[in-house]
Design an enzyme around this catalytic site. Structure first.
Site, PDB file in Angstrom:
ATOM      1  CG  ASP A  33      -2.142   0.859   1.065  1.00  0.00           C
ATOM      2  OD1 ASP A  33      -3.259   0.318   1.162  1.00  0.00           O
ATOM      3  OD2 ASP A  33      -1.998   2.092   0.822  1.00  0.00           O
ATOM      4  CG  ASN A  37      -8.134   7.062   0.812  1.00  0.00           C
ATOM      5  OD1 ASN A  37      -8.204   8.156   1.384  1.00  0.00           O
ATOM      6  ND2 ASN A  37      -9.213   6.336   0.569  1.00  0.00           N
ATOM      7  CB  SER A 127     -17.886  -1.056  -8.251  1.00  0.00           C
ATOM      8  OG  SER A 127     -18.941  -0.219  -7.911  1.00  0.00           O
ATOM      9  CB  THR A 129     -20.222   1.798 -10.146  1.00  0.00           C
ATOM     10  OG1 THR A 129     -20.467   3.050 -10.749  1.00  0.00           O
ATOM     11  CG2 THR A 129     -18.864   1.302 -10.580  1.00  0.00           C
ATOM     12  CE1 TYR A 152     -13.461   3.509  -8.027  1.00  0.00           C
ATOM     13  CE2 TYR A 152     -15.855   3.514  -8.297  1.00  0.00           C
ATOM     14  CZ  TYR A 152     -14.706   2.949  -7.761  1.00  0.00           C
ATOM     15  OH  TYR A 152     -14.807   1.816  -6.983  1.00  0.00           O
ATOM     16  CE  LYS A 156     -12.931  -0.156  -8.867  1.00  0.00           C
ATOM     17  NZ  LYS A 156     -11.745  -0.805  -8.309  1.00  0.00           N
ATOM     18  CG  PHE A 181     -24.464  -4.580  -4.806  1.00  0.00           C
ATOM     19  CD1 PHE A 181     -23.781  -5.644  -5.397  1.00  0.00           C
ATOM     20  CD2 PHE A 181     -25.504  -4.009  -5.513  1.00  0.00           C
ATOM     21  CE1 PHE A 181     -24.140  -6.134  -6.658  1.00  0.00           C
ATOM     22  CE2 PHE A 181     -25.875  -4.485  -6.768  1.00  0.00           C
ATOM     23  CZ  PHE A 181     -25.189  -5.544  -7.332  1.00  0.00           C
ATOM     24  CG  ASN A 182     -23.822   1.128  -1.878  1.00  0.00           C
ATOM     25  OD1 ASN A 182     -24.083   0.591  -2.955  1.00  0.00           O
ATOM     26  ND2 ASN A 182     -23.781   2.435  -1.742  1.00  0.00           N
ATOM     27  CG  ASN A 202     -18.985   6.791   0.011  1.00  0.00           C
ATOM     28  OD1 ASN A 202     -17.771   6.808   0.013  1.00  0.00           O
ATOM     29  ND2 ASN A 202     -19.677   6.547  -1.084  1.00  0.00           N
ATOM     30  NE  ARG A 298     -24.423  11.502  -4.560  1.00  0.00           N
ATOM     31  CZ  ARG A 298     -23.779  10.652  -3.764  1.00  0.00           C
ATOM     32  NH1 ARG A 298     -22.948  11.109  -2.843  1.00  0.00           N
ATOM     33  NH2 ARG A 298     -23.980   9.346  -3.860  1.00  0.00           N
ATOM     34  N   GLY A 300     -26.059  12.413 -11.038  1.00  0.00           N
ATOM     35  CA  GLY A 300     -25.434  11.124 -11.354  1.00  0.00           C
ATOM     36  C   GLY A 300     -25.878   9.976 -10.460  1.00  0.00           C
TER      37      GLY A 300
END
Ligand code: NAD
Ligand code: WQD
Length: 344
Positions: A33, A37, A127, A129, A152, A156, A181-182, A202, A298, A300
């Protein structure tokens, strides 16, 4: 001791929980890493939970020579779980090249080095997404991939294509793509959890920071969607459940439990929960009120999405166990721990 696994992004949110589960299952872990982040203190948390301090290499995975040296210094790595990526959707719109470089070059470096060092498989963090707003819910892995709404999201999709093309070209390794998912929640010990940089984008970290008084008010982005209470619906998946799926995927890939060289699985609960339901579950589970107001949509945002987890349940042999109601309480415990440590 089972096989040696390289976890890229292993001090990050999902990575750290996965390292814990890998070590609990007997795997030897090497983390790489660059701490762009995350924080090296996470290693203390992992050690407190498992009693084992994983090998840690601080390195940017864009550095191919550095990665090559990592493989030489740590011989015998048989599998990779590739979490390392930049993940802020909004930032990716502002800084697309940063996202394309960081999320694509890192994968290319790993795929090129795998055959050189005898690595047998890679699990990739994708994701939901990639589905955009699905036409049919719950969404299965066979649903069409929709044009990405952000750089982003596009990284993916491109990553998935790169892996697919590489595997189908006959390279001597396997891959499992996991579409999360989330992910929410923290380890029940509250030794590790999500540590967002700056103002959280988030829902869940913003919610807990509001509940503890760091933020004044949570904005609920829209209550005029075509959903029962008008707010958006997501499939919130417990991070420890998610981490356990990675251990099962690694085992499946490396122990030849499947003939397939490439497999894709949705990792979700199969249950859709609205923003207002989630706030309600938090207030009920913790007894703490969350000041919130309804604001405009929001840009998108997807209206509603939740997983069909049948393939993960039946083929992978993994099922999400923890409810949203129990999971949301673990996040609060983590937020309180952060305050105790004077971090947030
Ligand atoms: P995170 O930011 O907490 O973890 C990613 C880690 O990778 C961080 O520790 C960061 O320092 C490291 N990293 C970034 N670029 C690197 C590089 N070039 N070299 C080395 N390390 C680097 O994020 P997370 O939430 O744990 O997400 C992990 C993965 O799962 C990411 O690929 C993300 O896109 C994917 N994902 C996350 C979510 C989510 O909601 N959290 C949902 C779907 C998919
Ligand atoms: C959840 C819901 C918001 C914040 C993003 C990425 C996705 C994936 C996960 C990696 C939505 C609402 C949010 C707030 C709100 N990441 N919300 N107030 O947008 O589903 O997914 O993270 O792959 O790619 O796009 O997650 O947590 O931002 O939002 O009302 O302050 O909460 O509108 O309905 P999202 P989120």
């Amino acid at each position: 001791m089972k096989k040696k696994i390289l976890v890229t992004g292993g001090t990050g949110y999902i990575g750290s929980h996965t390292v814990v589960e890998l070590q609990n299952a007997g795997y030897e872990v090497v983390i790489v890493d660059d701490l762009s982040n995350s924080n090296a203190d996470v290693l203390d948390g992992i050690e407190k939970i498992t009693g084992i301090r994983p090998v840690f290499v601080e390195l940017d995975c864009n550095n191919k020579e550095g990665l090559n040296k990592l493989f030489l210094d740590n011989p015998g790595i048989k599998g990779i779980i590739h979490f390392a990526a930049s993940k802020a959707v909004g930032e990716s719109v502002q800084k697309p090249l940063l996202y394309y470089r960081n999320n694509i070059v890192t994968l290319l470096n790993l795929l090129e080095l795998m055959p050189v060092h005898g690595v047998e498989g890679i699990v990739f963090s994708s994701s939901c997404t990639v589905y955009g707003q699905p036409d049919i819910l719950p969404v299965t892995e066979d649903a069409p991939i929709k044009p990405a709404l952000s750089p982003y999201g596009n990284t993916k999709q491109i990553n998935e294509e790169i892996i697919r093309d590489t595997i189908y070209a006959g390279t001597p390794f396997k891959s499992i793509i996991l579409r999360y998912f989330n992910p929410i929640g923290a380890h029940p010990s509250a030794e590790i959890g999500e540590l967002p940089n700056g103002v959280p984008q988030n829902l869940v970290p913003f919610l807990t920071q509001t509940a503890i008084g760091i933020r004044q008010e949570l904005s609920v982005f829209g209550d005029d969607y075509d959903t029962p209470d008008g707010s958006c619906i997501r499939d919130y998946i417990n991070v420890v459940d998610l981490a356990k799926a990675h251990v099962i995927a690694v085992e499946r890939m490396l122990e030849n439990k499947s003939e397939e060289k490439l497999e894709i699985f949705n990792l979700g609960t199969g249950r859709g929960v609205s923003v207002l339901e989630l706030i309600n579950a938090f207030e009920k589970g913790t007894g703490v009120k969350v000041p919130y107001k309804i604001v405009g949509r929001r840009e998108g945002d997807i209206e509603k999405v939740w997983a069909d987890p049948d393939r993960a349940n039946n083929v992978l042999g993994w099922t999400a166990k923890e409810s949203v109601e129990d999971t949301i309480v673990t996040v609060w415990k983590w937020q309180l721990k952060l305050r105790e440590r004077g971090i947030q």
